[in-house]
Design a protein around this motif. Structure first.
Motif, short mmCIF file in Angstrom:
data_model
loop_
_atom_site.label_atom_id
_atom_site.label_comp_id
_atom_site.label_asym_id
_atom_site.label_seq_id
_atom_site.Cartn_x
_atom_site.Cartn_y
_atom_site.Cartn_z
N TYR A 125 0.85 -1.19 0.00
CA TYR A 125 0.00 0.00 0.00
C TYR A 125 0.88 1.24 0.00
CZ TYR A 125 0.70 0.62 5.07
OH TYR A 125 1.23 0.82 6.31
N ARG A 126 0.32 2.34 -0.50
CA ARG A 126 1.06 3.58 -0.56
C ARG A 126 0.11 4.75 -0.32
NH1 ARG A 126 5.45 2.87 -0.13
NH2 ARG A 126 5.96 1.86 -2.04
N PHE A 127 0.50 5.67 0.53
CA PHE A 127 -0.28 6.87 0.79
C PHE A 127 -0.19 7.78 -0.42
CE2 PHE A 127 -0.47 11.29 2.43
CZ PHE A 127 -1.78 11.27 2.88
N GLU A 128 -1.35 8.20 -0.95
CA GLU A 128 -1.45 9.06 -2.13
C GLU A 128 -0.53 8.57 -3.24
OE1 GLU A 128 -1.03 13.15 -0.84
OE2 GLU A 128 -3.03 13.13 0.06
N GLY A 129 -0.57 7.26 -3.50
CA GLY A 129 0.33 6.63 -4.47
C GLY A 129 -0.10 6.74 -5.92
N VAL A 130 -1.34 7.14 -6.20
CA VAL A 130 -1.81 7.28 -7.57
C VAL A 130 -2.64 8.56 -7.70
CG1 VAL A 130 -1.86 4.80 -8.05
CG2 VAL A 130 -3.91 5.93 -7.25
N LYS A 131 -2.71 9.05 -8.92
CA LYS A 131 -3.52 10.23 -9.24
C LYS A 131 -4.33 9.85 -10.47
CE LYS A 131 -2.88 15.17 -10.05
NZ LYS A 131 -1.86 16.22 -10.18
N LEU A 132 -5.64 9.87 -10.38
CA LEU A 132 -6.52 9.45 -11.46
C LEU A 132 -7.11 10.68 -12.17
CD1 LEU A 132 -8.40 6.64 -9.52
CD2 LEU A 132 -6.46 6.37 -11.07
N ARG A 133 -7.01 10.69 -13.49
CA ARG A 133 -7.59 11.79 -14.27
C ARG A 133 -9.08 11.52 -14.46
NH1 ARG A 133 -5.70 15.62 -17.78
NH2 ARG A 133 -3.60 14.74 -17.73
N LEU A 134 -9.91 12.49 -14.11
CA LEU A 134 -11.35 12.38 -14.28
C LEU A 134 -11.83 13.18 -15.49
CD1 LEU A 134 -12.50 12.76 -10.56
CD2 LEU A 134 -11.88 10.68 -11.81
N ALA A 135 -11.18 14.30 -15.77
CA ALA A 135 -11.51 15.18 -16.90
C ALA A 135 -10.35 16.14 -17.07
CB ALA A 135 -12.81 15.94 -16.63
N ASP A 136 -10.42 17.01 -18.07
CA ASP A 136 -9.37 18.01 -18.23
C ASP A 136 -9.24 18.83 -16.94
OD1 ASP A 136 -8.97 17.21 -20.82
OD2 ASP A 136 -10.15 18.83 -21.71
N ASN A 137 -8.03 18.88 -16.42
CA ASN A 137 -7.72 19.64 -15.20
C ASN A 137 -8.51 19.20 -13.97
OD1 ASN A 137 -5.83 21.34 -16.53
ND2 ASN A 137 -7.55 22.49 -17.39
N THR A 138 -8.99 17.96 -13.99
CA THR A 138 -9.72 17.43 -12.83
C THR A 138 -9.16 16.05 -12.48
OG1 THR A 138 -11.72 18.57 -13.54
CG2 THR A 138 -11.99 16.85 -11.88
N PHE A 139 -8.67 15.92 -11.25
CA PHE A 139 -8.03 14.69 -10.81
C PHE A 139 -8.61 14.24 -9.47
CE2 PHE A 139 -5.08 16.87 -13.53
CZ PHE A 139 -4.57 15.86 -14.33
N TYR A 140 -8.43 12.95 -9.21
CA TYR A 140 -8.80 12.40 -7.90
C TYR A 140 -7.60 11.62 -7.40
CZ TYR A 140 -10.71 9.07 -4.56
OH TYR A 140 -10.92 8.29 -3.46
N ASP B 228 -17.77 17.77 -3.21
CA ASP B 228 -16.90 17.49 -4.34
C ASP B 228 -16.14 16.18 -4.18
OD1 ASP B 228 -15.25 18.62 -2.33
OD2 ASP B 228 -13.79 19.26 -3.83
N ALA B 229 -15.77 15.82 -2.95
CA ALA B 229 -15.05 14.57 -2.70
C ALA B 229 -15.92 13.36 -3.01
CB ALA B 229 -14.57 14.51 -1.26
N ARG B 230 -17.17 13.40 -2.62
CA ARG B 230 -18.09 12.28 -2.89
C ARG B 230 -18.34 12.15 -4.40
NH1 ARG B 230 -21.30 8.74 -0.51
NH2 ARG B 230 -20.95 9.42 1.59
N VAL B 231 -18.48 13.26 -5.09
CA VAL B 231 -18.69 13.23 -6.54
C VAL B 231 -17.46 12.64 -7.22
CG1 VAL B 231 -18.93 14.67 -8.60
CG2 VAL B 231 -20.36 15.12 -6.61
N LYS B 232 -16.28 13.07 -6.83
CA LYS B 232 -15.05 12.58 -7.46
C LYS B 232 -14.87 11.07 -7.28
CE LYS B 232 -12.17 16.69 -7.66
NZ LYS B 232 -10.90 17.29 -7.22
N ILE B 233 -15.13 10.54 -6.09
CA ILE B 233 -14.95 9.10 -5.90
C ILE B 233 -15.98 8.31 -6.71
CG2 ILE B 233 -16.32 8.82 -3.79
CD1 ILE B 233 -14.14 6.89 -2.78
N LYS B 234 -17.20 8.84 -6.83
CA LYS B 234 -18.21 8.16 -7.64
C LYS B 234 -17.85 8.16 -9.12
CE LYS B 234 -22.24 8.75 -4.65
NZ LYS B 234 -23.57 9.32 -4.54
N VAL B 235 -17.36 9.29 -9.62
CA VAL B 235 -16.94 9.39 -11.02
C VAL B 235 -15.77 8.44 -11.27
CG1 VAL B 235 -15.90 10.91 -12.75
CG2 VAL B 235 -17.81 11.72 -11.36
N ALA B 236 -14.79 8.43 -10.37
CA ALA B 236 -13.63 7.54 -10.52
C ALA B 236 -14.06 6.08 -10.52
CB ALA B 236 -12.63 7.81 -9.40
#
Length: 91
Positions: free
Chosen positions: A16-31, A56-64
């Motif tokens: 496991y890694r803390f903040e080990g990945v960054k997922l792109r959701l849209a242009d200039n929008t990441f989770y 915004d956090a709940r929306v981002k995790i659902k989109v991801a």
């Protein structure tokens, strides 16, 4: 995360890694999930730890969760009046 350490010791989590990945959701929008977790069977999970949710956090995790073939898990602290501990929600 204290919950992950015993799972490392019993072998159910390989890495496991803390903040080990960054997922792109849209242009200039990441989770960025709080923890990226690999189970011993190779399954990848994204873990989010919350004291409380902001919209915004709940929306981002659902989109991801809709975009990526990964398991998304949110862990939220429960109020003492509700028994304390943590509630777990899968997306």
């Amino acid at each position: 995360m204290e919950v992950l350490k015993p799972a490392m010791q019993d072998g159910s989590i390989s890495w496991y890694r803390f903040e080990g990945v960054k997922l792109r959701l849209a242009d200039n929008t990441f989770y960025t999930p709080d923890y990226c977790v690999m189970r011993s069977d190779g399954t990848m999970e994204m873990h989010e730890v919350k004291g409380f949710w902001q919209d915004d956090a709940r929306v981002k995790i659902k989109v991801a969760a809709d975009m990526y073939p990964l398991k998304f898990i949110a862990v939220k602290r429960q109020a003492k009046k509700n028994g304390g501990g943590w509630s777990i929600e899968e997306f």
